[in-house]
Scaffold this active site. Structure first.
Site, PDB file in Angstrom:
ATOM      1  N   SER A 581      16.050  49.283   0.952  1.00 21.06           N
ATOM      2  CA  SER A 581      15.309  49.191  -0.306  1.00 21.06           C
ATOM      3  C   SER A 581      15.443  47.780  -0.865  1.00 21.06           C
ATOM      4  CB  SER A 581      15.859  50.198  -1.324  1.00 21.06           C
ATOM      5  OG  SER A 581      15.289  49.969  -2.591  1.00 21.06           O
ATOM      6  N   HIS A 606      11.437  49.725   2.297  1.00 19.28           N
ATOM      7  CA  HIS A 606      11.117  50.489   1.095  1.00 19.28           C
ATOM      8  C   HIS A 606      10.911  49.529  -0.075  1.00 19.28           C
ATOM      9  CE1 HIS A 606      11.059  54.487  -0.837  1.00 19.28           C
ATOM     10  NE2 HIS A 606      11.579  53.886  -1.904  1.00 19.28           N
ATOM     11  N   ASP A 608       9.940  49.275  -3.987  1.00 19.20           N
ATOM     12  CA  ASP A 608       9.797  50.000  -5.249  1.00 19.20           C
ATOM     13  C   ASP A 608       8.920  49.201  -6.208  1.00 19.20           C
ATOM     14  OD1 ASP A 608      11.684  52.377  -5.045  1.00 19.20           O
ATOM     15  OD2 ASP A 608      13.050  50.746  -4.522  1.00 19.20           O
ATOM     16  N   GLY A 724      14.306  53.848 -10.874  1.00 19.31           N
ATOM     17  CA  GLY A 724      14.180  52.636 -11.664  1.00 19.31           C
ATOM     18  C   GLY A 724      15.343  51.684 -11.614  1.00 19.31           C
ATOM     19  N   ASP A 757      16.477  59.184  -1.087  1.00 20.88           N
ATOM     20  CA  ASP A 757      16.417  57.842  -1.659  1.00 20.88           C
ATOM     21  C   ASP A 757      17.391  57.745  -2.826  1.00 20.88           C
ATOM     22  OD1 ASP A 757      15.704  55.454  -2.812  1.00 20.88           O
ATOM     23  OD2 ASP A 757      13.597  55.953  -3.115  1.00 20.88           O
ATOM     24  N   GLY A 758      18.355  56.782  -2.728  1.00 19.29           N
ATOM     25  CA  GLY A 758      19.231  56.501  -3.848  1.00 19.29           C
ATOM     26  C   GLY A 758      20.660  56.953  -3.638  1.00 19.29           C
ATOM     27  N   GLY A 759      21.613  56.089  -3.992  1.00 13.25           N
ATOM     28  CA  GLY A 759      23.023  56.431  -3.889  1.00 13.25           C
ATOM     29  C   GLY A 759      23.523  56.541  -2.465  1.00 13.25           C
ATOM     30  N   GLY A 779      19.876  50.604  -0.554  1.00 16.73           N
ATOM     31  CA  GLY A 779      19.711  49.249  -1.059  1.00 16.73           C
ATOM     32  C   GLY A 779      21.032  48.566  -1.290  1.00 16.73           C
TER      33      GLY A 779
END
Length: 802
Positions: A581, A606, A608, A724, A757-759, A779
C-alpha cells in the site's frame, strides 16, 4: 494443528477385510475355545473392524472382520460421516468376527462362541464430533476428525484465550491448535449452525455415541477428553460436586469463547479407559449377535488405545507409529509442557499417567516417492535396501531433509521443504535411498530430543507400522536415536488394545498392567551399534541439526514464488499475493518506492485515493488520477488496485481508466443503494477495468452479499482498520467476517478474490491467509520497517507465526 491439520493410526496398522457372511477359515487354528473371549472393535476412518481374542493371553480367535462406510465431502476441506453407518456396520462386523472362530478346522458355532464373550471394548477415530437431540439422535452428519472447516475457529481460540492454562498442551500455549479438536468444531457449529447448536442436548464423539447405543449410557472417555478436549484427564473422572460441578473442564476457556453451555452439552460423566461403561441392552445385543448383559469397557482414541496394545503404558516408553508419517507418543511421569511438543496430557492414555506427542509429516511417503522415481512397480524395496546397506553411515557426505510436506515438531513450519545436500557425481541411487532413510531417522531423533527437552525422556522405542518391514531401517532408527527399538508379536495394536481393556473390565486381569504383561509379547529387540551411533551423533549435531535453519529462508522464498504451500493455494492454481500500500511509502521518492516493490517481486500495487470529504478530515487527502498516470509511466508491469474512498465515486471512473488503473475498488458505504452499487460496478467494467467492493470493519456482510451473485465484481476488500490512516492496529472483530465471507464465496463457486487490507504484519498476515485470504495489503510493515521488503514478504507468508 493446521490445516493444517493429519491422521496417524489408519496407515500404521494393517487389517484383514472380510465379508461378514462368508468367513469360513481361521488364521489361528484352535483345539478348544478359551473359557473367556473378549471382542476388540476398531472404528477407523474407512471401516469398523471387530476381532475375537483369548481374554487370558491375547491370542486372536478367527479373523478380524471389517465393514467399510462412506465419507462425504460436501465442500473442500469438509469431511462427514453418517453415525447410523457406524452403528449398522458395527453389528455386521461383530457377527462376522463371531462367525470366523474355528475349533479343529470346524466352525466353533456362533452360539458357543458368543456364550464365552465376557466383554467388548471399542476404540474410534478421535474428534469425530456429533450433535445429538434430546432423544440422543444425530441432528446432522458427524464432523469427521479430518474435517478442516473449523480452521478459523482455531485462530480465534488462540487469540482470545492465549494465556488460558488449558492451552498449554498446544506447544505451551503457542499453538498451533488443530481444527481436528473438539472445541474448534463445537465453536464452528455454534457460529455457523445456530439452530443445530440450540437443539443439541449433547455434543459428543463417535466413541461416546457408540457406547451410548451399546449401553444406553452417555459417558466420555478420559483419554479423548485429555488429549483433544483440553480437559484434565485425572480430574474429569471425579464425581461432580456442588463446589465443582465440572471437574477437570476448561470452564474459563468456554467463557472466553462465549460457549459456557458447552460444559453441559458435553457428557457429564467421564470414565478412564478400561472402566466399565455398562452392559449391552437387549436391542444392542440383538444387533451385535451377543448376549444381553455382556459387559462394555471404556475405550478411547484409536492411536492411543494402540499404545496400550503395544504395551506402551509406563513412563520413559515411547510408542513410534510409522506409516506415511511418524507419530511419537511418550509416556511421562511429568505433566510438563513446552514449545515444540504437544501435551503432556494429564490422565492419558490411562488414569494416573501422562503422555506427550511429537510428529513428522513425511516419512514413509518420501520413501514411496523415491521408489516411484527409481523404478516404481518394477523395483522392490528390498533391492533398494540392499544397495543402501552397502554404503557406510553418512552416505559419503550426502545428507537429506525429510520435511517434504513441512515440519510438525520440534519446529512447526508448514513451509519447510525437503533437501538433498552434498550431492556429487560419485553418488548413486543407493546413496540417495540411504540418505532419505537416514533423514527420517534424524527427524525422529529431533522429535525425541524435543520431547526430552520438555521433560519427557524415553529409554526405549516401541515401533509399529511400515518401518517394521525393513530390517535396515529398524537398525538405522536404533543407531541414530541411540535407543532400543522394540517390536511386538501382534502389530494390530488398536484391536489388541481394546481386547486388553475389555479383559480388565471383565476382571479377567486385575489391572491394565497385568493384562499387558499377559497379552502383549515382544518378538524382537533391536539394539543400537555403539560405533555407528557415534558416527550418526556427529552428523546429527554438526550437519542435520543446522540444516533446516540454513535452508529455511530459501524454502520460504520458494513457497512464496511458487505458491507451494497448501495453506496458500488459491483459485486456478494461483498463490497468495502481498500487495504494497503506497499510503505508507515515501511520497517524495515514489519512483524509487515502486522500483523497490518490483525488485521484491511485488507487482500488484494498492493505491488509496481519499478526497477528504467521504472521510471528513483534511489528513485524508491523497492521490488523484494524475499521480496514477505518473505511476503507470514508471512501469507497465505494475497492476494498480485503486481503493476509491471518496464522495460520489462514479465521477472518477473514466479519468482513472485513462490514467492506467487496472482495478477500482469502491467503498460500499459510499453508495446509497444496491442499484447504485451495481451501476457503479457496470461503469468500471465498461471502462475496461476490474471492479471491487471495500467494506468497513463495522459494516455487516449483508450489505454486500447480494452483489456477489451479479458476476460484476472481481475483488472484495475487507478492511481490518478504519479507512484513511496508516499504521492502525488490526481489529480482531473482522476474523469471523473473513471466514464467513470466504465460505460465501466458496458456496457460490465464483472467482472473486478475497483481499484483507490494514494492520497487516508478520503476525496478522499469516492469520488471514490461513483463513483463506487471496490478497493481503500491507503498507507500514513493508515500507516503515527495519527489514527489507523481500524479508518482510517472507515473514508475512510464514504461517507458523500464527
Amino acid at each position: 494443528m493446521a490445516k493444517a491439520i493429519w491422521k496417524w493410526i489408519v496407515i500404521a496398522f494393517t487389517s484383514v477385510q472380510v465379508n461378514a457372511s462368508s468367513v469360513t477359515t481361521s488364521s489361528h487354528l484352535l483345539t478348544t475355545l478359551p473359557e473367556k473371549i473378549v471382542i476388540g472393535i476398531d472404528g477407523g476412518t474407512e471401516s469398523i473392524r471387530a476381532c475375537c481374542f483369548n481374554a487370558f493371553n491375547g491370542d486372536i480367535i478367527g479373523k478380524p472382520c471389517a465393514l467399510p462406510y462412506p465419507t462425504y465431502h460436501p465442500k473442500p476441506g469438509y469431511a462427514e460421516q453418517n453415525p447410523d453407518d457406524w452403528w449398522k456396520n458395527l453389528g455386521q462386523a461383530v457377527k462376522g468376527a463371531l462367525a470366523s472362530a474355528e475349533v479343529d478346522g470346524q466352525a466353533g458355532g456362533t452360539e458357543e462362541v458368543k456364550s464365552r464373550v465376557c466383554a467388548i471394548c471399542v476404540d474410534t477415530t478421535c474428534c469425530s464430533v456429533i450433535a445429538l437431540d434430546s432423544n440422543e439422535r444425530p441432528l446432522r452428519p458427524s464432523l469427521l476428525w479430518m474435517d478442516a472447516r473449523s480452521a478459523p475457529q482455531t485462530v480465534e481460540i488462540l487469540k482470545k484465550c492465549k494465556r488460558d492454562p488449558a492451552l498449554k498442551v498446544n506447544c505451551n500455549g503457542q499453538g498451533p491448535l488443530s481444527a481436528e479438536w473438539m472445541i474448534p468444531k463445537a465453536l464452528w457449529i455454534k457460529q455457523n449452525e445456530p439452530q443445530v447448536w440450540e437443539n443439541a442436548k449433547t455434543i459428543c464423539e463417535y466413541q461416546d455415541f457408540i457406547n451410548y447405543k451399546l449401553t444406553g449410557k452417555l459417558v466420555a472417555s478420559a483419554c479423548n477428553a485429555a488429549a483433544r478436549w483440553h480437559w484434565d484427564g485425572n480430574e474429569c473422572t471425579k464425581d461432580p460436586r456442588q463446589r465443582n460441578p465440572y471437574p477437570g473442564r476448561p470452564i474459563s476457556l468456554y467463557k472466553k469463547l462465549n460457549i459456557p453451555e458447552l460444559a453441559d452439552k458435553l457428557p457429564r460423566k467421564c470414565l478412564s479407559m478400561g472402566d466399565v461403561v455398562g452392559r449391552l441392552t437387549k436391542d444392542a445385543a440383538e444387533h451385535l449377535g451377543l448376549n444381553e448383559g455382556t459387559l462394555v469397557a471404556q475405550g478411547g482414541p484409536d492411536a492411543f488405545v494402540g499404545m496400550v496394545g503395544l504395551g506402551c503404558i509406563y513412563p520413559q516408553q515411547l510408542c513410534l507409529i510409522t506409516g506415511s508419517s511418524h507419530l511419537h507418543c511418550v509416556v511421562t511421569a511429568k505433566p510438563t509442557t513446552a514449545t515444540g511438543s504437544w501435551g503432556a496430557y494429564r490422565g492419558a492414555p490411562l488414569n494416573g499417567t501422562n503422555f506427550a506427542e511429537g510428529g513428522q509429516s513425511s516419512t514413509g511417503s518420501i520413501i514411496r516417492w523415491a521408489k516411484k522415481l527409481f523404478g516404481g512397480d518394477s523395483l522392490d524395496y528390498s533391492t533398494l535396501d540392499q544397495e543402501a546397506a552397502q554404503i557406510e553411515p553418512g552416505c559419503d557426505g550426502l545428507v537429506a531433509l525429510e520435511t517434504f510436506q513441512g515440519s510438525r515438531t520440534p519446529v512447526t513450519d508448514p513451509l519447510a521443504r525437503g533437501a538433498l545436500v552434498g550431492l556429487t557425481l560419485s553418488h548413486s541411487r543407493g546413496h540417495v535411498w540411504r540418505a532419505l532413510m537416514e533423514a527420517v531417522c534424524f527427524g525422529t531423533r529431533a522429535c525425541v530430543d524435543g520431547l526430552e527437552k520438555a521433560g519427557h525422556t524415553c529409554e526405549e522405542i516401541i515401533i509399529a507400522g511400515g518401518t517394521t518391514r525393513s530390517p535396515l531401517w529398524l537398525q538405522m532408527h536404533a543407531d541414530v536415536t541411540g535407543k532400543d527399538i522394540v517390536l511386538c508379536e501382534n502389530i494390530d495394536a488398536p484391536l489388541l488394545g481394546c481386547a486388553i481393556l475389555a479383559s480388565v473390565g471383565a476382571e479377567v486381569h486385575s489391572s491394565i498392567q497385568d493384562a499387558v504383561r499377559a497379552m502383549v509379547r515382544v518378538s524382537k529387540r533391536v539394539e543400537p551399534n555403539p560405533k555407528v551411533t557415534d558416527t550418526y551423533d556427529r552428523i546429527y549435531k554438526e550437519v542435520y541439526s543446522k540444516l533446516s535453519n540454513s535452508v529455511k529462508p530459501v524454502a520460504h522464498s520458494i513457497a512464496r514464488l511458487r505458491g507451494g504451500a497448501n495453506h496458500y493455494e488459491r483459485k486456478e492454481g494461483g498463490k497468495a499475493i502481498i500487495s504494497p500500500s503506497l499510503l505508507a511509502a515515501d511520497w517524495a521518492n515514489m519512483k524509487d518506492e515502486l522500483a523497490r516493490c518490483l525488485n521484491a517481486g511485488l507487482s500488484r500495487i494498492h493505491v488509496d485515493i481519499f478526497d477528504g470529504v467521504f472521510i471528513d478530515s483534511p489528513e485524508a487527502l491523497t492521490f488523484g488520477p494524475k499521480m496514477v498516470k505518473a505511476m503507470r509511466n514508471v512501469s507497465d508491469k505494475i497492476y494498480m488496485d485503486i481503493h476509491l474512498c471518496v464522495d460520489r465515486p462514479r465521477r472518477y471512473v473514466e479519468s482513472l481508466a485513462q490514467a492506467g488503473a487496472n482495478c477500482i475498488i469502491f467503498q460500499i458505504e459510499a453508495t446509497n443503494s444496491l442499484e447504485e452499487a451495481i451501476q457503479l460496478g457496470k461503469a468500471i467494467k465498461m471502462n475496461g477495468m476490474q471492479a471491487g467492493i471495500s467494506i468497513n470493519p463495522s459494516t455487516p456482510l449483508e450489505r454486500i452479499t447480494p452483489l456477489l451473485a451479479t458476476n460484476l465484481f472481481d475483488v472484495i476488500d475487507v478492511l481490518a482498520v478504519e479507512p484513511g490512516f496508516g499504521g492502525q492496529q488490526f481489529q480482531d472483530s473482522i476474523i469471523r467476517k473473513i471466514a464467513e465471507l470466504k465460505n460465501i464465496i466458496s458456496d457460490k463457486s465464483n472467482n472473486i478474490l478475497l483481499m484483507v487490507d490494514g494492520g497487516m504484519n508478520d503476525k496478522t498476515s499469516p492469520l488471514v491467509l490461513g483463513l483463506g485470504a487471496d490478497i493481503v495489503v500491507a503498507g507500514t510493515y513493508l515500507f516503515c520497517n527495519n527489514i527489507s521488503i523481500e524479508q518482510g514478504v517472507i515473514e508475512m507468508l510464514s504461517i507458523n507465526k500464527v
